[in-house]
Design an enzyme around this catalytic site. Structure first.
Site, PDB file in Angstrom:
ATOM      1  N   HIS A  22       0.842  -1.207   0.000  1.00 38.02           N
ATOM      2  CA  HIS A  22       0.000   0.000   0.000  1.00 38.02           C
ATOM      3  C   HIS A  22       0.878   1.259   0.000  1.00 38.02           C
ATOM      4  O   HIS A  22       0.613   2.218  -0.712  1.00 38.02           O
ATOM      5  CB  HIS A  22      -0.888   0.055   1.254  1.00 38.02           C
ATOM      6  CG  HIS A  22      -1.913  -1.037   1.340  1.00 38.02           C
ATOM      7  ND1 HIS A  22      -2.036  -1.868   2.427  1.00 38.02           N
ATOM      8  CD2 HIS A  22      -2.880  -1.417   0.477  1.00 38.02           C
ATOM      9  CE1 HIS A  22      -3.035  -2.710   2.235  1.00 38.02           C
ATOM     10  NE2 HIS A  22      -3.566  -2.471   1.058  1.00 38.02           N
ATOM     11  N   LYS A  46     -15.586  -7.826   5.909  1.00 42.00           N
ATOM     12  CA  LYS A  46     -14.304  -8.326   6.418  1.00 42.00           C
ATOM     13  C   LYS A  46     -14.249  -8.185   7.924  1.00 42.00           C
ATOM     14  O   LYS A  46     -14.636  -7.143   8.468  1.00 42.00           O
ATOM     15  CB  LYS A  46     -13.148  -7.532   5.802  1.00 42.00           C
ATOM     16  CG  LYS A  46     -12.873  -7.868   4.361  1.00 42.00           C
ATOM     17  CD  LYS A  46     -11.625  -7.154   3.863  1.00 42.00           C
ATOM     18  CE  LYS A  46     -11.314  -7.554   2.437  1.00 42.00           C
ATOM     19  NZ  LYS A  46     -10.117  -6.853   1.927  1.00 42.00           N
ATOM     20  N   ARG A  94      -2.623  -5.964  -8.329  1.00 39.43           N
ATOM     21  CA  ARG A  94      -1.548  -6.898  -7.996  1.00 39.43           C
ATOM     22  C   ARG A  94      -1.314  -7.956  -9.067  1.00 39.43           C
ATOM     23  O   ARG A  94      -0.233  -8.180  -9.507  1.00 39.43           O
ATOM     24  CB  ARG A  94      -1.827  -7.590  -6.660  1.00 39.43           C
ATOM     25  CG  ARG A  94      -1.582  -6.686  -5.478  1.00 39.43           C
ATOM     26  CD  ARG A  94      -2.045  -7.316  -4.222  1.00 39.43           C
ATOM     27  NE  ARG A  94      -3.452  -7.672  -4.348  1.00 39.43           N
ATOM     28  CZ  ARG A  94      -4.123  -8.381  -3.478  1.00 39.43           C
ATOM     29  NH1 ARG A  94      -3.523  -8.840  -2.411  1.00 39.43           N
ATOM     30  NH2 ARG A  94      -5.394  -8.643  -3.657  1.00 39.43           N
ATOM     31  N   SER A 132      -3.092  -7.910   3.306  1.00 45.16           N
ATOM     32  CA  SER A 132      -3.189  -7.669   4.749  1.00 45.16           C
ATOM     33  C   SER A 132      -3.464  -8.983   5.478  1.00 45.16           C
ATOM     34  O   SER A 132      -2.944  -9.204   6.577  1.00 45.16           O
ATOM     35  CB  SER A 132      -4.289  -6.654   5.043  1.00 45.16           C
ATOM     36  OG  SER A 132      -3.993  -5.435   4.413  1.00 45.16           O
TER      37      SER A 132
HETATM   38  N1  COA Z   1       0.057  -4.318  -2.008  1.00 46.40           N
HETATM   39  C1  COA Z   1      -0.247  -5.303  -1.168  1.00 46.40           C
HETATM   40  N2  COA Z   1      -1.519  -5.682  -0.871  1.00 46.40           N
HETATM   41  C2  COA Z   1      -2.499  -5.019  -1.461  1.00 46.40           C
HETATM   42  C3  COA Z   1      -2.262  -3.977  -2.363  1.00 46.40           C
HETATM   43  C4  COA Z   1      -0.921  -3.628  -2.618  1.00 46.40           C
HETATM   44  N3  COA Z   1      -0.590  -2.659  -3.462  1.00 46.40           N
HETATM   45  N4  COA Z   1      -3.447  -3.510  -2.789  1.00 46.40           N
HETATM   46  C5  COA Z   1      -4.395  -4.232  -2.194  1.00 46.40           C
HETATM   47  N5  COA Z   1      -3.829  -5.142  -1.392  1.00 46.40           N
HETATM   48  C6  COA Z   1      -4.535  -6.161  -0.600  1.00 46.40           C
HETATM   49  C7  COA Z   1      -5.123  -5.596   0.659  1.00 46.40           C
HETATM   50  O1  COA Z   1      -4.225  -5.698   1.742  1.00 46.40           O
HETATM   51  C8  COA Z   1      -6.334  -6.463   0.870  1.00 46.40           C
HETATM   52  O2  COA Z   1      -5.980  -7.637   1.546  1.00 46.40           O
HETATM   53  P1  COA Z   1      -7.050  -8.465   2.402  1.00 46.40           P
HETATM   54  O3  COA Z   1      -8.123  -8.909   1.438  1.00 46.40           O
HETATM   55  O4  COA Z   1      -6.272  -9.566   2.956  1.00 46.40           O
HETATM   56  O5  COA Z   1      -7.606  -7.500   3.432  1.00 46.40           O
HETATM   57  C9  COA Z   1      -6.760  -6.838  -0.538  1.00 46.40           C
HETATM   58  O6  COA Z   1      -5.643  -6.589  -1.360  1.00 46.40           O
HETATM   59  C10 COA Z   1      -7.932  -6.032  -0.995  1.00 46.40           C
HETATM   60  O7  COA Z   1      -7.571  -4.679  -1.016  1.00 46.40           O
HETATM   61  P2  COA Z   1      -8.364  -3.414  -0.517  1.00 46.40           P
HETATM   62  O8  COA Z   1      -7.738  -2.283  -1.240  1.00 46.40           O
HETATM   63  O9  COA Z   1      -8.402  -3.282   0.956  1.00 46.40           O
HETATM   64  O10 COA Z   1      -9.758  -3.638  -1.122  1.00 46.40           O
HETATM   65  P3  COA Z   1     -11.071  -4.130  -0.493  1.00 46.40           P
HETATM   66  O11 COA Z   1     -11.602  -5.080  -1.500  1.00 46.40           O
HETATM   67  O12 COA Z   1     -10.955  -4.600   0.888  1.00 46.40           O
HETATM   68  O13 COA Z   1     -11.903  -2.788  -0.425  1.00 46.40           O
HETATM   69  C11 COA Z   1     -13.034  -0.834  -1.245  1.00 46.40           C
HETATM   70  C12 COA Z   1     -12.220  -2.073  -1.547  1.00 46.40           C
HETATM   71  C13 COA Z   1     -12.955  -0.425   0.198  1.00 46.40           C
HETATM   72  C14 COA Z   1     -12.449   0.268  -2.080  1.00 46.40           C
HETATM   73  C15 COA Z   1     -14.478  -1.145  -1.684  1.00 46.40           C
HETATM   74  O14 COA Z   1     -14.971  -2.242  -0.961  1.00 46.40           O
HETATM   75  C16 COA Z   1     -15.416   0.038  -1.483  1.00 46.40           C
HETATM   76  O15 COA Z   1     -15.361   0.983  -2.213  1.00 46.40           O
HETATM   77  N6  COA Z   1     -16.288  -0.028  -0.462  1.00 46.40           N
HETATM   78  C17 COA Z   1     -17.272   0.997  -0.175  1.00 46.40           C
HETATM   79  C18 COA Z   1     -18.672   0.534  -0.504  1.00 46.40           C
HETATM   80  C19 COA Z   1     -18.943   0.733  -1.963  1.00 46.40           C
HETATM   81  O16 COA Z   1     -18.886   1.814  -2.500  1.00 46.40           O
HETATM   82  N7  COA Z   1     -19.287  -0.381  -2.614  1.00 46.40           N
HETATM   83  C20 COA Z   1     -19.557  -0.405  -4.027  1.00 46.40           C
HETATM   84  C21 COA Z   1     -18.264  -0.611  -4.767  1.00 46.40           C
HETATM   85  S1  COA Z   1     -18.609  -0.843  -6.464  1.00 46.40           S
END
Ligand code: COA
Length: 161
Positions: A22, A46, A94, A132
């Site tokens: 990140h 989550k 990724r 994560s």
């Molecule tokens: N390097 C290492 N790990 C990375 C990374 C990077 N560059 N980018 C992402 N990751 C990992 C994260 O650690 C995370 O790991 P985990 O699943 O073990 O927790 C995983 O990839 C997912 O990444 P994250 O960026 O946290 O995405 P998410 O899927 O958890 O959340 C949101 C995405 C929060 C942006 C999305 O759910 C959202 O917008 N939510 C709001 C509600 C909404 O608007 N919903 C409609 C969306 S269309």
């Protein structure tokens, strides 16, 4: 698009906790934008280890000296963006497996808020395998996460064991 809009971008995610992957995306996004808002989204799908405020404190600590603002949010990202003076979302990609999910999110978000644009930065090859969840699994089992997370996160993980 006006230049005022391009000056800042929002980097949303769960950040439970922030990893070096990140941080790499944040540092590289700052080469493109003057300011990055790291938006910690309360993702009900989550089960979090760190509270929103613990996650925010860790990100602030890791991004000291950078032009980064940290905010927490519950709700739709498209609605958050409407309230901000920006329309750019930054996401890290990724691997091929991330593409389908990210594509779906980007398209859905632009349907909810047509002003929104999502830009993708390729995750550095050192962090392609990282998540994560992997960090938490290793850290909570007493493994070494030194190369995966900033020092502050390593310490915070130790406290959770
Ligand atoms: N390097 C290492 N790990 C990375 C990374 C990077 N560059 N980018 C992402 N990751 C990992 C994260 O650690 C995370 O790991 P985990 O699943 O073990 O927790 C995983 O990839 C997912 O990444 P994250 O960026 O946290 O995405 P998410 O899927 O958890 O959340 C949101 C995405 C929060 C942006 C999305 O759910 C959202 O917008 N939510 C709001 C509600 C909404 O608007 N919903 C409609 C969306 S269309």
């Amino acid at each position: 698009m006006t230049s005022a809009k391009a000056r800042k971008a929002v980097y949303p995610g769960t950040f439970d906790p922030i990893t070096n992957g990140h941080l790499d995306i944040i540092q590289r996004a700052l080469k493109i934008f003057d300011e990055i808002i790291v938006l910690i989204v309360d993702n009900k799908n989550k089960k979090a280890l760190f509270t929103l405020s613990e996650r925010a404190d860790l990100i602030k600590e890791c991004c000291k000296g950078m032009n980064v603002k940290v905010e927490t949010f519950t709700g739709l990202l498209a609605d958050y963006m409407k309230k901000q003076n920006t329309n750019i979302v930054v996401r890290g990609l990724r691997a091929v497996s991330d593409f389908e999910y990210e594509f779906q999110m980007a398209v859905t978000n632009s349907k909810l808020n047509p002003e929104m644009e999502t830009i993708f930065l390729m995750t550095d090859k050192r962090y392609f395998y990282l998540s994560s969840s992997i960090v938490k699994e290793i850290g909570l089992s007493g493994g070494c996460v030194k190369t995966m997370v900033p020092d502050a996160v390593e310490k915070a993980l130790k406290k959770k064991t």
